[in-house]
Design a protein around this motif. Structure first.
Motif, short mmCIF file in Angstrom:
data_model
loop_
_atom_site.label_atom_id
_atom_site.label_comp_id
_atom_site.label_asym_id
_atom_site.label_seq_id
_atom_site.Cartn_x
_atom_site.Cartn_y
_atom_site.Cartn_z
N LYS A 1 0.81 -1.21 0.00
CA LYS A 1 0.00 0.00 0.00
C LYS A 1 0.85 1.27 0.00
O LYS A 1 0.37 2.34 -0.35
CB LYS A 1 -0.96 -0.02 1.18
CG LYS A 1 -1.99 -1.12 1.06
CD LYS A 1 -2.88 -1.20 2.26
CE LYS A 1 -3.82 -2.38 2.09
NZ LYS A 1 -4.64 -2.61 3.26
N GLU A 2 2.11 1.14 0.37
CA GLU A 2 3.01 2.29 0.34
C GLU A 2 3.48 2.59 -1.09
O GLU A 2 3.98 3.68 -1.36
CB GLU A 2 4.23 2.02 1.22
CG GLU A 2 3.88 1.84 2.68
CD GLU A 2 5.04 1.34 3.52
OE1 GLU A 2 6.15 1.16 2.97
OE2 GLU A 2 4.84 1.12 4.72
N ARG A 3 3.33 1.63 -2.01
CA ARG A 3 3.86 1.78 -3.37
C ARG A 3 2.84 1.62 -4.47
O ARG A 3 3.08 2.02 -5.60
CB ARG A 3 4.99 0.79 -3.59
CG ARG A 3 6.17 1.08 -2.67
CD ARG A 3 7.37 0.26 -3.07
NE ARG A 3 8.55 0.74 -2.39
CZ ARG A 3 9.39 1.64 -2.86
NH1 ARG A 3 9.20 2.16 -4.04
NH2 ARG A 3 10.45 2.01 -2.17
N ILE A 4 1.68 1.05 -4.15
CA ILE A 4 0.64 0.81 -5.15
C ILE A 4 -0.56 1.69 -4.83
O ILE A 4 -0.97 1.78 -3.68
CB ILE A 4 0.19 -0.67 -5.16
CG1 ILE A 4 1.37 -1.62 -5.33
CG2 ILE A 4 -0.89 -0.91 -6.22
CD1 ILE A 4 2.06 -1.57 -6.67
N THR A 5 -1.12 2.31 -5.85
CA THR A 5 -2.29 3.16 -5.65
C THR A 5 -3.27 2.94 -6.79
O THR A 5 -2.91 2.42 -7.84
CB THR A 5 -1.88 4.65 -5.55
OG1 THR A 5 -3.01 5.42 -5.17
CG2 THR A 5 -1.33 5.16 -6.87
N SER A 6 -4.50 3.35 -6.55
CA SER A 6 -5.53 3.27 -7.57
C SER A 6 -6.34 4.55 -7.53
O SER A 6 -6.85 4.93 -6.47
CB SER A 6 -6.43 2.05 -7.30
OG SER A 6 -7.37 1.91 -8.33
N ASP A 7 -6.41 5.23 -8.66
CA ASP A 7 -7.12 6.51 -8.76
C ASP A 7 -7.85 6.52 -10.09
O ASP A 7 -7.23 6.29 -11.14
CB ASP A 7 -6.10 7.64 -8.68
CG ASP A 7 -6.72 9.03 -8.80
OD1 ASP A 7 -7.87 9.17 -9.27
OD2 ASP A 7 -6.03 10.00 -8.44
N HIS A 8 -9.14 6.79 -10.06
CA HIS A 8 -9.93 6.75 -11.29
C HIS A 8 -9.43 7.72 -12.36
O HIS A 8 -9.74 7.57 -13.53
CB HIS A 8 -11.41 6.98 -10.99
CG HIS A 8 -11.74 8.40 -10.63
ND1 HIS A 8 -11.49 8.91 -9.37
CD2 HIS A 8 -12.29 9.39 -11.35
CE1 HIS A 8 -11.87 10.18 -9.35
NE2 HIS A 8 -12.36 10.50 -10.53
#
Length: 77
Positions: A4-11
């Motif tokens: 979670k410190e390196r992977i993100t999800s944003d529309h």
């Protein structure tokens, strides 16, 4: 490692697909390249913003998603 410190999800970035933070490099791309035989070093050479920890985070993310996948069994008619 906490992905979670390196992977993100944003529309607004890559239609919401999970990406390496601060990049447009998707987890899917990292996994696909690894499955095609690319090494972590190869990926870091092709994508200079990518770090070894990012590749490991992508693997960790994928395994976590699969581990938490729910399977629904339907009765055969």
């Amino acid at each position: 490692m906490n992905y979670k410190e390196r992977i993100t999800s944003d529309h607004q970035v890559m239609l919401g697909k999970p990406v390496i933070k601060g990049t447009r490099i998707t987890v899917e791309l990292v996994l696909r390249k690894l499955s095609e035989g690319a090494s972590t070093s190869d990926l870091m050479a092709i994508y200079p913003n990518l770090q070894e920890a990012d590749v490991l985070a992508a693997l960790n993310y994928a395994s976590d998603v699969l581990a938490n996948e729910e399977i629904i069994m339907l009765d055969a008619a």
